[in-house]
Every structure is written in C-alpha cells, then in structure tokens.
Scaffold this motif. Structure first.
Motif, short mmCIF file in Angstrom:
data_model
loop_
_atom_site.label_atom_id
_atom_site.label_comp_id
_atom_site.label_asym_id
_atom_site.label_seq_id
_atom_site.Cartn_x
_atom_site.Cartn_y
_atom_site.Cartn_z
N ARG A 100 -1.25 24.27 31.31
CA ARG A 100 -1.97 23.43 32.28
C ARG A 100 -3.13 22.67 31.64
O ARG A 100 -3.36 21.50 31.95
CB ARG A 100 -2.46 24.26 33.44
N THR A 116 4.45 22.42 31.53
CA THR A 116 3.20 22.07 32.20
C THR A 116 2.64 23.22 33.05
O THR A 116 1.45 23.24 33.34
CB THR A 116 3.36 20.82 33.08
N GLU A 117 3.48 24.17 33.43
CA GLU A 117 3.00 25.33 34.18
C GLU A 117 2.28 26.30 33.25
O GLU A 117 1.27 26.87 33.61
CB GLU A 117 4.17 26.04 34.87
#
Length: 124
Positions: free
Chosen positions: A61, A57-58
């Motif tokens: 995004r 998820t980093e």
C-alpha cells in the motif's frame, strides 16, 4: 525471465539496475488484473531483456500510494531509469507487445538529454 514481485526496496533497485522495466500494479480481487496476468506472464517469458515486475497493491500500500496508483491494473514502463509510460487499464496481448516494442525502441541517450534540458529549464 518470469515476473518478479516488487516491494518498496526492490522496486527502486529494479529501475536503477536494469535498462528496461515494466511494472504491473494489481490486486487479487481485481478482475481486469486477473485477466491481464497471463498476458503479462507470457510477455515476460518472451522478452528476457526486460524486467517484468508486479506490485500487489494490497500488500504494498505504501509503495502504490506513494506512486499515486488510483486504478488497477496500472502499468508503468521505465527505460534507463526514466518513467516513459504510465497508464491504467488492461491490454490485450497484441497491444502489450506494441507497448513493449515502443519502449524498447526508445533512445536512452536522447531521454537523458531531454531530462537534462528539462531540469535546466526548471532551475531558471
């Protein structure tokens, strides 16, 4: 089959081209994600008939945001191109195996009929 990293393009391809797809949304800094990772990896090695994808998820995004991921880990399960499970939180090995068994046991034709019926009622 081992897990595979997914991005915006490969996420859609995986769901469209495979019968059963399980996706783990995670991040390096997430303790529960790190504890769940070996459970997910072990299951991916035991179930070669399922595609196991991971979305950082980093790094992804836009994908995570577009799917409304607000808590991690979040698991999504797709069967025949349809989202059939979505829940935040890590699972134990036995819990995850139960989820996999339930997802694999779903009748794809029945899912398609239900989706078509729902789409028809939305149009009226």
């Amino acid at each position: 089959m081992a897990t595979r990293a997914l991005d915006q393009q490969t996420f859609a391809e995986a769901i469209q081209e495979n019968e059963t797809v399980i996706v783990d949304f995670w991040a390096d800094w997430c303790g529960p994600c790190q504890r769940f990772a070996p459970v997910f990896e072990k299951a991916s090695e035991a179930h070669s008939d399922i595609v196991f994808g991971k979305v950082d998820t980093e790094d992804q995004r836009a994908l995570a945001g577009g799917l409304g991921i607000q808590s991690i880990p979040t698991l999504m399960a797709f069967r025949g191109g349809y989202l059939v499970y979505r829940e935040a939180g890590a699972m134990s090995g036995p819990q995850f195996e139960e989820l996999l068994k339930a997802v694999k046991g779903l009748d794809i034709e029945k899912l398609k009929e239900q989706a078509a019926a729902a789409a028809g009622s939305d149009e009226s």
